[in-house]
Design a protein around this motif. Structure first.
Motif, mmCIF file in Angstrom:
data_model
loop_
_atom_site.group_PDB
_atom_site.id
_atom_site.type_symbol
_atom_site.label_atom_id
_atom_site.label_comp_id
_atom_site.label_asym_id
_atom_site.label_seq_id
_atom_site.Cartn_x
_atom_site.Cartn_y
_atom_site.Cartn_z
ATOM 1 N N GLU A 1 0.839 -1.207 0.000
ATOM 2 C CA GLU A 1 0.000 0.000 0.000
ATOM 3 C C GLU A 1 0.874 1.258 0.000
ATOM 4 O OE1 GLU A 1 -3.011 2.668 -0.059
ATOM 5 O OE2 GLU A 1 -3.134 0.530 -0.465
ATOM 6 N N LEU A 2 1.917 1.259 0.806
ATOM 7 C CA LEU A 2 2.813 2.426 0.848
ATOM 8 C C LEU A 2 3.564 2.595 -0.475
ATOM 9 C CD1 LEU A 2 4.235 2.023 4.466
ATOM 10 C CD2 LEU A 2 2.516 3.674 3.665
ATOM 11 N N GLY B 1 2.575 1.578 -3.370
ATOM 12 C CA GLY B 1 1.588 1.923 -4.390
ATOM 13 C C GLY B 1 1.186 3.387 -4.393
ATOM 14 N N ARG B 2 1.526 4.115 -3.345
ATOM 15 C CA ARG B 2 1.178 5.546 -3.287
ATOM 16 C C ARG B 2 2.060 6.409 -4.182
ATOM 17 N NH1 ARG B 2 -1.152 6.890 2.628
ATOM 18 N NH2 ARG B 2 -2.393 4.994 2.795
ATOM 19 N N PHE B 3 3.172 5.847 -4.645
ATOM 20 C CA PHE B 3 4.039 6.572 -5.565
ATOM 21 C C PHE B 3 3.507 6.398 -6.981
ATOM 22 C CE2 PHE B 3 6.759 5.704 -1.930
ATOM 23 C CZ PHE B 3 7.313 6.954 -1.702
ATOM 24 N N ASP B 4 3.756 7.401 -7.808
ATOM 25 C CA ASP B 4 3.283 7.363 -9.190
ATOM 26 C C ASP B 4 4.331 6.683 -10.063
ATOM 27 O OD1 ASP B 4 1.657 7.815 -11.364
ATOM 28 O OD2 ASP B 4 2.498 9.802 -11.752
ATOM 29 N N HIS C 1 6.406 -0.478 -11.019
ATOM 30 C CA HIS C 1 5.824 -0.800 -9.713
ATOM 31 C C HIS C 1 6.235 -2.199 -9.283
ATOM 32 C CE1 HIS C 1 2.602 -2.463 -7.135
ATOM 33 N NE2 HIS C 1 2.790 -1.328 -6.502
ATOM 34 N N GLU D 1 8.487 -2.981 -5.938
ATOM 35 C CA GLU D 1 7.938 -3.822 -4.869
ATOM 36 C C GLU D 1 8.791 -5.073 -4.664
ATOM 37 O OE1 GLU D 1 3.715 -5.601 -3.347
ATOM 38 O OE2 GLU D 1 3.847 -4.830 -5.377
#
Length: 140
Positions: free
Chosen positions: A57-58, A60-63, A70, A74
């Motif tokens: 979740e953290l 995923g907050r980046f664009d 992504h 991750e």
């Protein structure tokens, strides 16, 4: 049928399996005098998966410009955490073969998991676009 399997059955089986294992673990810990190592392992894995979801979740907050970006971010961030849990809780031995096999399984599972969700999101987007196009054609 394939869509129903991917959208309904796989997540349902996964959720039910998890709840059953955790409930069996809680019941076992409450009613048994001796410690069941499988149940302890199940709780360790549940903690690990919860931590990875929080980190996902953290992250995923980046664009990200691409889904691959992504995925790579991750994978790189979660790999050391996975290896820490595997070694700390003795899920694997501390030898070359164990570490290589654990790493191979980690990368295979990450790739399979990301591909699954990538295609699910792509399928959902196509369905939404199809519905919007049908609505537009009907109202024009």
């Amino acid at each position: 049928m394939a869509q129903k399997v991917l959208k309904t059955y796989i997540p349902a089986i996964s959720m039910c399996f998890t709840v059953i294992i955790l409930m069996a673990g809680i019941i076992n810990l409450v009613t048994e005098e001796r410690q069941n190592f499988f149940i302890v392992f199940s709780f360790e894995v549940a903690g690990y998966l919860t931590l990875t979801c929080i980190l996902d979740e953290l992250i995923g907050r980046f664009d990200y410009k691409t889904y691959l970006g992504h995925f790579l971010t991750e994978t790189v961030f979660l790999y050391p955490i996975t290896m820490f849990f595997a070694v700390r809780f003795k899920w694997i031995g501390i030898n070359t073969i164990s570490i290589v096999l654990c790493s191979a399984v980690y990368f295979w599972v990450m790739a399979a998991n990301h591909l699954y969700f990538y295609y699910m999101e792509k399928s959902n987007a196509e369905e939404i676009n199809r519905l919007l196009e049908a609505w537009r054609d009907k109202n024009v």
